[in-house]
Design a protein around this motif. Structure first.
Motif, PDB file in Angstrom:
ATOM      1  N   GLN A  64      35.918  37.190  43.975  1.00  0.00           N
ATOM      2  CA  GLN A  64      36.227  37.791  42.615  1.00  0.00           C
ATOM      3  C   GLN A  64      36.735  36.526  41.731  1.00  0.00           C
ATOM      4  OE1 GLN A  64      38.914  40.907  43.139  1.00  0.00           O
ATOM      5  NE2 GLN A  64      40.248  39.783  44.141  1.00  0.00           N
ATOM      6  N   PRO A  65      35.980  35.693  41.407  1.00  0.00           N
ATOM      7  CA  PRO A  65      36.373  34.798  40.408  1.00  0.00           C
ATOM      8  C   PRO A  65      36.711  35.243  39.245  1.00  0.00           C
ATOM      9  CG  PRO A  65      34.205  34.618  40.711  1.00  0.00           C
ATOM     10  CD  PRO A  65      34.677  35.702  41.817  1.00  0.00           C
ATOM     11  N   MET A  66      38.048  34.884  38.601  1.00  0.00           N
ATOM     12  CA  MET A  66      38.631  35.146  37.399  1.00  0.00           C
ATOM     13  C   MET A  66      38.955  33.847  36.584  1.00  0.00           C
ATOM     14  SD  MET A  66      38.707  38.647  36.917  1.00  0.00           S
ATOM     15  CE  MET A  66      39.700  39.080  35.868  1.00  0.00           C
ATOM     16  N   GLY A  67      38.681  33.905  35.392  1.00  0.00           N
ATOM     17  CA  GLY A  67      38.995  32.738  34.679  1.00  0.00           C
ATOM     18  C   GLY A  67      38.651  31.343  35.158  1.00  0.00           C
ATOM     19  N   MET A 100      41.991  38.142  50.555  1.00  0.00           N
ATOM     20  CA  MET A 100      41.798  38.464  49.084  1.00  0.00           C
ATOM     21  C   MET A 100      42.383  37.257  48.600  1.00  0.00           C
ATOM     22  SD  MET A 100      42.814  41.378  46.421  1.00  0.00           S
ATOM     23  CE  MET A 100      41.428  42.504  46.896  1.00  0.00           C
ATOM     24  N   ILE A 101      41.438  36.756  47.752  1.00  0.00           N
ATOM     25  CA  ILE A 101      42.060  35.648  46.893  1.00  0.00           C
ATOM     26  C   ILE A 101      42.054  36.155  45.375  1.00  0.00           C
ATOM     27  CG2 ILE A 101      41.587  33.415  45.714  1.00  0.00           C
ATOM     28  CD1 ILE A 101      39.997  32.778  48.298  1.00  0.00           C
ATOM     29  N   ILE A 102      43.306  36.117  44.880  1.00  0.00           N
ATOM     30  CA  ILE A 102      43.562  36.537  43.471  1.00  0.00           C
ATOM     31  C   ILE A 102      43.496  35.146  42.712  1.00  0.00           C
ATOM     32  CG2 ILE A 102      45.339  37.440  41.888  1.00  0.00           C
ATOM     33  CD1 ILE A 102      46.011  39.257  44.408  1.00  0.00           C
ATOM     34  N   ILE A 114      41.120  46.220  41.219  1.00  0.00           N
ATOM     35  CA  ILE A 114      41.644  45.241  42.306  1.00  0.00           C
ATOM     36  C   ILE A 114      42.439  46.045  43.535  1.00  0.00           C
ATOM     37  CG2 ILE A 114      43.483  44.095  41.301  1.00  0.00           C
ATOM     38  CD1 ILE A 114      42.616  41.470  42.152  1.00  0.00           C
ATOM     39  N   LYS A 115      43.327  46.903  43.148  1.00  0.00           N
ATOM     40  CA  LYS A 115      44.060  47.459  44.075  1.00  0.00           C
ATOM     41  C   LYS A 115      43.041  48.580  44.981  1.00  0.00           C
ATOM     42  CE  LYS A 115      48.629  48.425  42.258  1.00  0.00           C
ATOM     43  NZ  LYS A 115      49.469  49.490  41.672  1.00  0.00           N
TER      44      LYS A 115
END
Length: 190
Positions: A64-67, A100-102, A114-115
């Motif tokens: 879940q790539p963010m930014g 899970m990678i945040i 995401i939860k």
């Protein structure tokens, strides 16, 4: 209860089997047992070490790539860094992932989603916070809509600092997680 009560064996064999033990317990207690007793046997024996070896060498992470941290995470999975050689495989569904990678920032609007993804992951599961945005809010620290501290919402096992962190740091974070799993020092005691 003897073995001959369940399986038709001669009485002499039944008496001999009654003398056998596994970790100090009669074999009949181990063979004809409940789920709770099986979990107790796993906890006290070397089976736990074998399970942890398998878990640490096959970490599947949820993509879940963010930014900007998300771009580095995608590079981490590419052939140059080849996370597959460590048994770290990207997955697109939470039901197949155990890490899970945040990565990057989490907005208040995205937090329930995401939860939900975290709750869909099967146990045992682990969480890695990557980048300054995921750890402390980063450059968006004063923003009203960015989550400042992800450890308030998720049990973070490993922090990977950087803005954005290099792919080598992703590998280092996973190696640290593998050591925690091997030593049974993760958040949930697996």
């Amino acid at each position: 209860m003897g073995i001959s009560d369940v399986i038709p064996v001669p009485v002499a064999i039944d008496e001999e089997i009654e003398k056998w033990t596994i970790w100090g317990r009669p074999v009949a207690d181990v063979w004809f047992t409940t789920t709770e007793k099986i979990h107790q046997i796993i906890q006290m024996g070397p089976i736990k070490n074998i399970l942890n070896w398998g878990r640490k060498n096959s970490l599947w992470f949820l993509m879940q790539p963010m930014g900007c941290c998300g771009v580095e995470m995608l590079v981490f999975g590419c052939p140059h860094y080849d996370c597959d050689r460590f048994g770290i495989i990207p997955r697109a569904t939470p039901r197949q992932a155990d890490v899970m990678i945040i990565s990057g920032y989490i907005t208040r609007k995205y937090l329930p989603a995401i939860k939900n993804l975290w709750e869909q992951m099967l146990e045992p599961k682990w969480c890695i916070a990557v980048g300054e945005c995921a750890i402390s809010g980063g450059p968006f620290y004063d923003s009203y809509n960015i989550i400042q501290n992800t450890s308030d919402f998720f049990p973070i096992d490993v922090y990977v600092p950087g803005c954005p962190p290099r792919p080598e740091q992703f590998i280092k974070g996973f190696v640290e997680l593998q050591e925690k799993i091997k030593q049974r020092k993760d958040k949930r005691g697996y």
